[in-house]
Scaffold this active site. Structure first.
Site, mmCIF file in Angstrom:
data_model
loop_
_atom_site.group_PDB
_atom_site.id
_atom_site.type_symbol
_atom_site.label_atom_id
_atom_site.label_comp_id
_atom_site.label_asym_id
_atom_site.label_seq_id
_atom_site.Cartn_x
_atom_site.Cartn_y
_atom_site.Cartn_z
ATOM 1 N N CYS A 1 0.453 3.555 3.320
ATOM 2 C CA CYS A 1 1.067 2.753 4.559
ATOM 3 C C CYS A 1 2.655 2.968 4.226
ATOM 4 C CB CYS A 1 0.765 1.168 4.407
ATOM 5 S SG CYS A 1 -0.916 0.994 4.953
ATOM 6 N N CYS B 1 0.758 -1.098 -0.060
ATOM 7 C CA CYS B 1 -0.007 0.007 0.131
ATOM 8 C C CYS B 1 0.983 1.044 0.067
ATOM 9 C CB CYS B 1 -0.864 0.053 1.032
ATOM 10 S SG CYS B 1 -1.728 1.575 1.300
ATOM 11 N N GLY C 1 -13.335 7.240 -9.054
ATOM 12 C CA GLY C 1 -12.022 7.775 -9.187
ATOM 13 C C GLY C 1 -10.920 7.415 -8.076
ATOM 14 N N HIS D 1 -8.589 8.011 2.503
ATOM 15 C CA HIS D 1 -7.958 9.232 2.729
ATOM 16 C C HIS D 1 -9.061 10.339 2.225
ATOM 17 C CE1 HIS D 1 -7.181 7.684 -1.629
ATOM 18 N NE2 HIS D 1 -7.231 9.037 -1.922
ATOM 19 N N ASP E 1 -0.523 16.361 -2.028
ATOM 20 C CA ASP E 1 -0.712 15.411 -3.274
ATOM 21 C C ASP E 1 0.367 15.754 -4.248
ATOM 22 O OD1 ASP E 1 -3.500 13.816 -4.173
ATOM 23 O OD2 ASP E 1 -1.935 14.349 -5.790
HETATM 24 P P1 5GP Z 1 -7.712 8.990 -5.225
HETATM 25 O O1 5GP Z 1 -7.735 8.854 -6.556
HETATM 26 O O2 5GP Z 1 -7.617 7.375 -4.609
HETATM 27 O O3 5GP Z 1 -9.102 9.488 -4.584
HETATM 28 O O4 5GP Z 1 -6.505 9.574 -4.481
HETATM 29 C C1 5GP Z 1 -5.398 9.324 -4.619
HETATM 30 C C2 5GP Z 1 -4.296 10.469 -4.796
HETATM 31 O O5 5GP Z 1 -3.137 10.157 -4.396
HETATM 32 C C3 5GP Z 1 -4.263 11.089 -6.045
HETATM 33 O O6 5GP Z 1 -4.612 12.489 -5.874
HETATM 34 C C4 5GP Z 1 -2.799 11.048 -6.314
HETATM 35 O O7 5GP Z 1 -2.149 12.251 -7.103
HETATM 36 C C5 5GP Z 1 -2.110 10.880 -4.899
HETATM 37 N N1 5GP Z 1 -1.020 10.093 -4.996
HETATM 38 C C6 5GP Z 1 -0.718 8.837 -5.496
HETATM 39 N N2 5GP Z 1 0.432 8.402 -5.300
HETATM 40 C C7 5GP Z 1 1.124 9.359 -4.650
HETATM 41 C C8 5GP Z 1 2.351 9.420 -4.135
HETATM 42 O O8 5GP Z 1 3.328 8.511 -4.028
HETATM 43 N N3 5GP Z 1 2.605 10.606 -3.254
HETATM 44 C C9 5GP Z 1 1.719 11.416 -2.996
HETATM 45 N N4 5GP Z 1 1.971 12.409 -2.132
HETATM 46 N N5 5GP Z 1 0.487 11.409 -3.431
HETATM 47 C C10 5GP Z 1 0.380 10.496 -4.373
HETATM 48 ZN ZN ZN Z 2 -2.565 1.430 3.609
#
Ligand code: 5GP
Ligand code: ZN
Length: 114
Positions: A7, A4, A93, A100, A30
């Site tokens: 994590c 993950c 999405g 989170h 982000d």
């Molecule tokens: P979701 O699409 O699951 O709602 O949001 C995941 C978010 O995590 C996305 O906005 C993406 O840009 C961010 N994200 C993905 N990988 C990483 C990472 O390695 N570091 C950071 N800081 N953000 C990440």
């Molecule tokens: Zn996790």
């Protein structure tokens, strides 16, 4: 949880730009910001989303949500408004399956969201 990304970020195994941490949550910028302020509020406990949440997680989720608001105020967005988003499932999405909240601010937002 193994494999993950969030994590691993919480454990410091993957670098991130941390803006806040306490015993329950970890807050980072982000990596692909969608607004001038785009933070991710990560509960330290791993579960995927609201479908994977138990009654004992309710206080933690409420805490993360309240802290998101508190950080928005600290960053100066109380008057302009801000958005707190939490995606559930790929169709909505969600790309990282560790619960989170997105905290977005600093631009105009439309409704309905895309
Ligand atoms: P979701 O699409 O699951 O709602 O949001 C995941 C978010 O995590 C996305 O906005 C993406 O840009 C961010 N994200 C993905 N990988 C990483 C990472 O390695 N570091 C950071 N800081 N953000 C990440
Ligand atoms: Zn996790």
């Amino acid at each position: 949880m193994e494999n993950c990304i969030f994590c691993k970020i919480i454990k410091g195994e993957i670098p991130s730009k941390k803006v806040y941490e306490d015993d329950r949550i970890f807050v980072i910028e982000d990596i692909g910001p969608q607004a001038p302020l785009h933070l991710l509020v990560l509960p330290k406990k791993h579960f995927a989303n609201c479908l994977d949440m138990t009654a004992e997680d309710e206080a933690l989720v409420g805490y993360a949500y309240r802290k998101a608001g508190e950080i928005a105020v600290q960053k100066g967005y109380a008057e302009s408004g801000f958005r707190i988003v939490q995606n559930n499932g790929e169709g909505a999405g969600q790309s990282v399956f560790h619960i989170h909240f997105h905290l977005l601010a600093g631009r105009d937002f439309t409704w309905p969201p895309g």
